[in-house]
Design an enzyme around this catalytic site. Structure first.
Site, PDB file in Angstrom:
ATOM      1  N   ALA A 292       0.825  -1.206   0.000  1.00 51.27           N
ATOM      2  CA  ALA A 292       0.000   0.000   0.000  1.00 51.27           C
ATOM      3  C   ALA A 292       0.862   1.260   0.000  1.00 51.27           C
ATOM      4  O   ALA A 292       1.845   1.359   0.741  1.00 51.27           O
ATOM      5  CB  ALA A 292      -0.925   0.007   1.214  1.00 51.27           C
ATOM      6  N   LEU A 300       8.777  20.944  -2.113  1.00 49.23           N
ATOM      7  CA  LEU A 300       8.857  21.002  -0.657  1.00 49.23           C
ATOM      8  C   LEU A 300       8.434  22.367  -0.112  1.00 49.23           C
ATOM      9  O   LEU A 300       7.729  22.447   0.905  1.00 49.23           O
ATOM     10  CB  LEU A 300      10.279  20.661  -0.196  1.00 49.23           C
ATOM     11  CG  LEU A 300      10.494  20.651   1.315  1.00 49.23           C
ATOM     12  CD1 LEU A 300       9.630  19.587   1.975  1.00 49.23           C
ATOM     13  CD2 LEU A 300      11.963  20.431   1.647  1.00 49.23           C
ATOM     14  N   ASN A 302       6.273  24.309  -1.139  1.00 48.42           N
ATOM     15  CA  ASN A 302       4.832  24.512  -1.264  1.00 48.42           C
ATOM     16  C   ASN A 302       4.017  23.397  -0.617  1.00 48.42           C
ATOM     17  O   ASN A 302       2.790  23.402  -0.707  1.00 48.42           O
ATOM     18  CB  ASN A 302       4.435  24.607  -2.743  1.00 48.42           C
ATOM     19  CG  ASN A 302       5.090  25.772  -3.447  1.00 48.42           C
ATOM     20  OD1 ASN A 302       5.258  26.841  -2.859  1.00 48.42           O
ATOM     21  ND2 ASN A 302       5.462  25.582  -4.697  1.00 48.42           N
ATOM     22  N   TYR A 357       7.350  11.520  -0.615  1.00 45.86           N
ATOM     23  CA  TYR A 357       7.301  10.149  -1.119  1.00 45.86           C
ATOM     24  C   TYR A 357       8.686   9.494  -1.071  1.00 45.86           C
ATOM     25  O   TYR A 357       8.846   8.360  -0.603  1.00 45.86           O
ATOM     26  CB  TYR A 357       6.774  10.159  -2.551  1.00 45.86           C
ATOM     27  CG  TYR A 357       6.611   8.793  -3.175  1.00 45.86           C
ATOM     28  CD1 TYR A 357       5.528   7.989  -2.866  1.00 45.86           C
ATOM     29  CD2 TYR A 357       7.543   8.327  -4.102  1.00 45.86           C
ATOM     30  CE1 TYR A 357       5.370   6.741  -3.447  1.00 45.86           C
ATOM     31  CE2 TYR A 357       7.394   7.087  -4.694  1.00 45.86           C
ATOM     32  CZ  TYR A 357       6.311   6.297  -4.363  1.00 45.86           C
ATOM     33  OH  TYR A 357       6.170   5.057  -4.952  1.00 45.86           O
TER      34      TYR A 357
END
Length: 451
Positions: A292, A300, A302, A357
Site C-alpha cells: 500500500a 517542498l 509549497n 514520497y
C-alpha cells in the site's frame, strides 16, 4: 498495457524507420509463464580466478534441464545454437590482474547471446578481504556488470550475486530467478546471499502451496498483480485495502480465490486487528507484502503538512506498525515468514516534487536493513523491492512526453509491468529464498537515475 512505441519499433516498417533514424528499438521481454523451461536454450559457465562455484552451478543448471555447453572459443563460435545464458564464476579473485580472465571469457560469449539472454556473475563480496588488491578486484565486478547491462540489447540483462564462503547452499533460488523470465525487468543489480537453513525442495510450479499471504493495497495496479502471482504460485491471499476500495478489493479476492479484508492500515488498532484476524482465521501468516502506498506530490517549499503526514502514514509508519504488531502477536507471523516491503526508485535516487514520497520509501529501506538480523534469528526474512517506471493506470494518465521519457530512461528502453514487480516479490516470498535477507532489489530495467 500495450507499449505503442515498442510495438511500432518491432514492426516491419517501424524497424526500418528506427534503424534509419538511429532510434532505440525496445525488445519484447521474455517473461515467465508456468510450465516454461528455465532457459530457452543452452548456457555456458566460465570462471575467473580460482572459482569455487563453477561445478555447483553447472550441476544446478543440468538439474533444471539446461544444456551446458563448453566455453566459447575466442572467435565466438560454439558447438550449437546461440546461448540463452552466460554465467561467470568470479569467486577467488586475488587482484586486478585476474579480471582479464573475466574479459577473456565474457567477450566472445556475449557475441553468441540470444535475445532476452541472461548474464550472471557470481563473486565473493568486496568486504572482509585479505588485501586492498583483492577488495579492488571484487568491487571492480560491480562496475563491470552495471556497465555491461547498459551495453546489452534485445532484452538481455546482466546481474551480480555475491556469494560469501559458506553461503553456497543459498545460491539455487537467486540463480533460478535471475535466469528465468521472472527477472525480465531486473537489470544491472547487485544481490548478496547469506548462509541459511533451507527447507526441502518445493514444487517448482507452486512454491507457495499451503502458504497464507497478506497483500496490502491489493485492490488495483501493482497490488492486484501481486495477489494474482502469489495465488498462481499456490498461496491463499488475504487481500487488504481501504474500505472505499471494497468493490474492487472483493473482485480481486474472488478472482484469486482469496479473502478480502477492508481495513485502513493507518488506523491506531489496524495492526493488532489484522494480526488477531490472521491467527483466528488462518492460523497465522507466512508471507506479508507491504504494498500500500500513496503520492501527494508538491515542491517542498509549497507542501502542506497534510500532504507530508498522509504519505508518511501510509507508506512508512503503517509498514512499521503492522510488522511490529505481527511480531508481537503470538502465532501471527510464522517462524520462517517472508516479509517483502515495496520501496521505490525514488527512495534511492530522489525525484523532484516528491520529497515526502522519496523520504518515506527511503525509510522503508532503512527499516528493512535494521530488522533483517532479528528476522534471521527467527529463520525469517525481510527484503525490499524498489520499482522504477511501471506502466499502470496511473502512469497512463501522465502527459505523453513525461510518460515516454520515464519509460525509456533505462537500459531496457521501456517501462516495466506490474507483473514484473509481482514476480520479484513472489520469488522473495519463496521458502527457497531463505538466504536472501535485508536486500533491496530494484525492478527498474536498470534505470539511468540512481545507483
Amino acid at each position: 498495457m500495450s507499449d505503442w512505441y515498442r510495438d511500432f519499433a518491432n514492426s516491419g516498417f517501424g524497424t526500418t524507420i528506427t534503424k534509419q533514424l538511429g532510434l532505440p528499438r525496445p525488445a519484447q521481454l521474455r517473461r515467465y509463464e508456468p510450465g516454461q523451461p528455465l532457459l530457452p536454450g543452452p548456457a555456458v559457465v566460465g570462471s575467473a580466478g580460482e572459482g569455487r562455484l563453477r561445478d555447483e552451478v553447472t550441476g544446478l543448471l543440468r538439474d533444471a534441464g539446461v544444456t551446458v555447453v563448453s566455453p566459447v572459443a575466442a572467435d565466438g563460435s560454439t558447438d550449437g545454437e546461440r546461448l540463452a545464458a552466460v554465467l561467470l564464476d568470479a569467486t577467488g579473485l586475488t587482484g586486478p590482474a585476474d579480471l582479464a580472465a573475466a574479459h577473456d571469457f565474457l567477450a566472445p560469449a556475449l557475441k553468441r547471446l540470444r535475445p532476452s539472454g541472461r548474464v550472471l556473475v557470481l563473486a565473493d563480496p568486496p568486504t572482509g578481504t585479505s588485501s586492498p588488491a583483492q577488495a579492488a578486484a571484487r568491487q571492480a565486478l560491480e562496475g563491470l556488470v552495471r556497465s555491461l547491462a547498459k551495453e546489452l540489447r534485445s532484452g538481455s540483462t546482466a546481474n551480480l550475486v555475491h556469494v560469501p564462503l559458506g553461503a553456497e547452499g543459498s545460491l539455487a533460488s537467486p540463480l533460478r530467478f535471475f535466469l528465468s523470465g521472472r527477472s525480465a525487468y531486473v537489470d544491472g543489480q547487485v544481490l548478496a546471499v547469506t548462509a541459511a537453513e533451507l527447507p526441502s525442495a518445493a514444487d517448482a510450479e507452486q512454491p507457495l502451496a499451503g502458504k497464507v499471504a497478506v497483500v496490502t493495497g491489493a485492490a488495483r495496479g501493482i497490488g492486484a498483480a501481486i495477489a494474482r502471482v502469489l495465488a498462481r504460485d499456490g498461496a491463499h491471499v488475504v487481500a487488504v485495502d481501504v474500505p472505499a476500495a471494497g468493490e474492487q478489493l472483493a473482485q480481486v479476492a474472488n478472482e484469486v480465490g482469496g479473502t478480502a479484508v477492508a481495513l485502513d492500515i493507518t488506523g491506531d488498532d489496524a495492526g493488532p486487528r489484522l494480526a488477531a484476524q490472521l491467527v483466528a482465521r488462518h492460523g497465522g501468516v507466512d508471507v506479508v507484502v507491504h504494498n500500500a502506498g500513496i503520492t501527494r506530490d508538491k515542491l517542498l517549499v509549497n507542501m502542506d503538512a497534510a500532504r507530508w503526514n498522509s504519505v508518511m502514514a501510509v507508506n512508512l509508519q503503517a509498514q512499521l506498525d503492522l510488522t511490529q504488531a505481527l511480531l508481537a502477536t503470538d502465532g501471527a507471523l510464522k517462524p520462517d515468514a517472508r516479509v517483502v516491503c515495496v520501496s521505490s526508485q525514488s527512495g534511492i535516487a530522489g525525484n523532484r516534487g516528491q520529497t515526502n514520497y522519496a523520504a518515506s520509501k527511503a525509510g522503508v529501506i532503512g527499516m528493512v536493513r535494521s530488522w533483517a538480523p532479528e528476522f534471521a534469528e527467527r529463520g525469517a526474512t525481510i527484503n525490499a523491492v524498489a520499482p522504477g517506471f511501471i506502466v499502470t493506470e496511473m502512469t497512463a494518465k501522465m502527459p505523453l512526453g513525461t510518460r515516454e521519457v520515464g519509460s525509456r530512461l533505462n537500459s531496457l528502453q521501456q517501462g516495466g509491468l506490474p507483473v514484473d514487480v509481482a514476480e520479484t516479490i513472489a520469488w522473495l516470498a519463496q521458502p527457497g529464498s531463505a538466504g536472501v535477507n535485508g536486500q533491496v532489489v530494484r525492478v527498474c530495467g536498470q534505470s539511468l537515475l540512481g545507483a
